[in-house]
Design an enzyme around this catalytic site. Structure first.
Site, PDB file in Angstrom:
ATOM      1  N   ASP A 455       0.867  -1.181   0.000  1.00 20.90           N
ATOM      2  CA  ASP A 455       0.000   0.000   0.000  1.00 20.90           C
ATOM      3  C   ASP A 455       0.905   1.233   0.000  1.00 20.90           C
ATOM      4  OD1 ASP A 455      -1.747   2.075   0.520  1.00 20.90           O
ATOM      5  OD2 ASP A 455      -2.920   0.960   2.001  1.00 20.90           O
ATOM      6  N   HIS A 456       0.860   2.001  -1.080  1.00 25.41           N
ATOM      7  CA  HIS A 456       1.769   3.144  -1.212  1.00 25.41           C
ATOM      8  C   HIS A 456       1.418   4.274  -0.245  1.00 25.41           C
ATOM      9  CE1 HIS A 456       5.096   5.023  -3.059  1.00 25.41           C
ATOM     10  NE2 HIS A 456       4.974   4.455  -4.258  1.00 25.41           N
ATOM     11  N   ARG A 457       0.247   4.210   0.375  1.00 33.15           N
ATOM     12  CA  ARG A 457      -0.084   5.214   1.393  1.00 33.15           C
ATOM     13  C   ARG A 457       0.674   4.954   2.684  1.00 33.15           C
ATOM     14  NH1 ARG A 457      -6.401   4.145   1.657  1.00 33.15           N
ATOM     15  NH2 ARG A 457      -5.480   2.064   1.876  1.00 33.15           N
ATOM     16  N   CYS A 459       3.827   3.522   2.994  1.00 32.70           N
ATOM     17  CA  CYS A 459       5.264   3.819   2.907  1.00 32.70           C
ATOM     18  C   CYS A 459       5.636   4.114   1.469  1.00 32.70           C
ATOM     19  CB  CYS A 459       6.093   2.654   3.454  1.00 32.70           C
ATOM     20  SG  CYS A 459       5.955   1.148   2.457  1.00 32.70           S
TER      21      CYS A 459
END
Length: 485
Positions: A455-457, A459
């Site tokens: 999940d790019h939110r 890290c």
């Protein structure tokens, strides 16, 4: 005392419905507190539902194969010896016990319970909820045998009864068929479900197991006999061979339609939620696993019966990596008041396991406290439980990070979907011989591919890449890494 109705409880982790697989009792049976009365399949496991009441079964609210909502009536129980039965029994599911079974087992008389059982029923009536399925109530008598109340002989009156006025003789009632002498010898929920889906009557099978126990192979043999050779038709799929229904979009005849329910329904909803809510990114790396395979082979020669599997070693490396990069062991929460990242103190490591019911993800709780050998034991236990349909809802829904070994299917890589609401999943491809440069020279090495979807939110790529590189280095140099764990 009036008839009491037991509502289908929340079977754990907020599940809202369950499929009724089979009834374990019939109308007219006398049951005890905590005696299992039905077997249901949730989106996560097969469980037996115990009754909080003792007495005589008055009504069964539902039929096998029906989906029931949590909080809806499941079974109604009248006082022992009472009347008011509301549904005809299913002869195929009857089991005739001996009169006086409670006395044979040392149990309290039917209709009575110990104070702990009564306290449980009062708590349930007060709306505090039901105990988790499988645990029962204190002093429960889940193993007590059932007794069948006679259908043809009325109970003797307690005192003088006024004689009614003479009336014309009624027409004779049809005599019902005699029930079978005993229930089919089948103790496996999965075998019963396989037989039900395939239309196989267990009462007509001769079991090949001990004492005539009906095994899965017996049901499969009956299905193979019933279906034409090479048909390849699954008993769980409804085939439209007689109606010739046509799909309006393609113009093709519809071969089959399979209801999406149970585990498949939950998996579909979970995957859709993951794709809809998580902005995912993917990184991958080729890894030389030669040293890890050599280490394991050496351990196996020294101690053949106590060598962890490769998945256990990978799990240990993943847990160590999460200790260095804890951002991936977290959850992104979007609340009305704003977004927040929830981090965990500990790792519940999920791993994908293929079962007859579909793909499930049991999790090793507090995997961060275990050695490779301990992880191996727990992974094997959870895999067996999941494949037998006995894994608990907590075991199937409490993970914080997932390890997916899709290499067992003979594939090299996959952009896996994150197990929502987790934030990352690590995939491991098959290990095969490939040419690889070692110390400036070309050599044949045991290679695999690691793929991390995150999940790019949670890290950025630097954190995800650092974690992936740590696990890869651990695989390539397992001795030095394990020495620090």
């Amino acid at each position: 005392m009036s008839v009491r109705t037991f509502l289908l409880p929340d079977l754990g982790e907020g599940l809202t419905e369950a499929e009724l697989v089979t009834w374990l009792v019939a109308v007219g049976d006398e049951i005890l507190v905590d005696q299992p009365v039905a077997e249901v399949e949730t989106a996560k496991s097969l469980v037996e539902v115990p009754s909080p009441y003792a007495g005589t079964v008055a009504v069964l609210h539902g039929e096998a194969g029906q989906t029931l909502d949590v909080g809806r009536p499941l079974i109604s129980v009248a006082p022992a010896g009472g009347s008011g039965f509301g549904q005809a029994p299913d002869a195929a599911s009857e089991a005739v016990g001996d009169t006086g079974a409670a006395a044979d087992t040392g149990a309290a008389p039917v209709g009575q319970s110990d104070p702990a059982g009564e306290a449980y029923r009062q708590e349930e009536k007060a709306g505090s909820g039901n105990v988790l399925i499988g645990y029962g109530t204190p002093g429960g008598l889940a193993v007590a045998r059932r007794t069948r109340r006679s259908r043809n002989v009325a109970a003797a009156p307690a005192g003088p009864v006024a004689m009614p006025a003479p009336a014309a003789a009624p027409a004779p009632l049809p005599v019902p068929a005699a029930p079978p002498a005993e229930a089919p010898r089948c103790i496996s929920p999965l075998v019963r479900k396989l037989a039900r889906d395939g239309g196989v009557r267990l009462g007509g099978l001769s079991g090949s197991g001990a004492n005539g126990l009906i095994l899965r192979s017996d049901v499969e043999a009956a299905l193979a006999t019933a279906m034409p050779a090479g048909s390849g038709t699954s008993p769980s799929i409804i085939t439209k061979t007689d109606t010739a229904a046509v799909d309006p979009r393609t113009g093709l005849a519809i071969a089959s339609q399979t209801p999406v329910k149970g585990l498949r329904k939950t998996v579909a909803a979970n995957l859709a939620a993951s794709r809809s809510n998580i902005p995912e990114a993917t990184v991958w790396v080729d890894v030389d696993a030669t040293a890890l395979l050599e280490l394991r082979a050496d351990l196996k020669r020294r101690d053949p019966g106590n060598t962890p599997g490769l998945l256990a070693f990978l799990a240990r490396f993943v847990v160590a990596g999460l200790a260095k990069f804890p951002e991936l062991n977290a959850r992104f929460d979007q609340e009305d008041s704003g977004a927040q990242i929830t981090a965990y103190d500990g790792v519940n490591l999920g791993f994908a396991a293929q079962t007859d019911r579909g793909l499930v993800v049991p999790s090793v709780r507090r995997a961060d406290t275990m050695s490779a050998r301990q992880l191996d034991v727990e992974i094997r236990r959870l895999t067996a439980s999941a494949r037998n349909g006995k894994a608990t809802p907590a075991e199937l829904s409490s993970g914080t990070f997932t390890l997916n070994n899709y290499g067992v299917f003979g594939v090299d890589g996959s952009a896996a979907i994150i197990n929502y609401p987790e934030s990352a999943i690590l995939g491991v491809g098959r290990i095969i011989d490939k040419p690889w440069v070692v110390d400036g020279a070309l050599a044949v090495r045991k290679m695999t591919e690691l793929t991390l979807v995150f999940d790019h939110r949670i890290c950025d790529g630097g954190t995800a890449g650092g974690f992936l590189r740590y696990v890869a280095d651990a695989i390539e140099n397992p001795g030095s890494v394990l020495a620090d764990l």
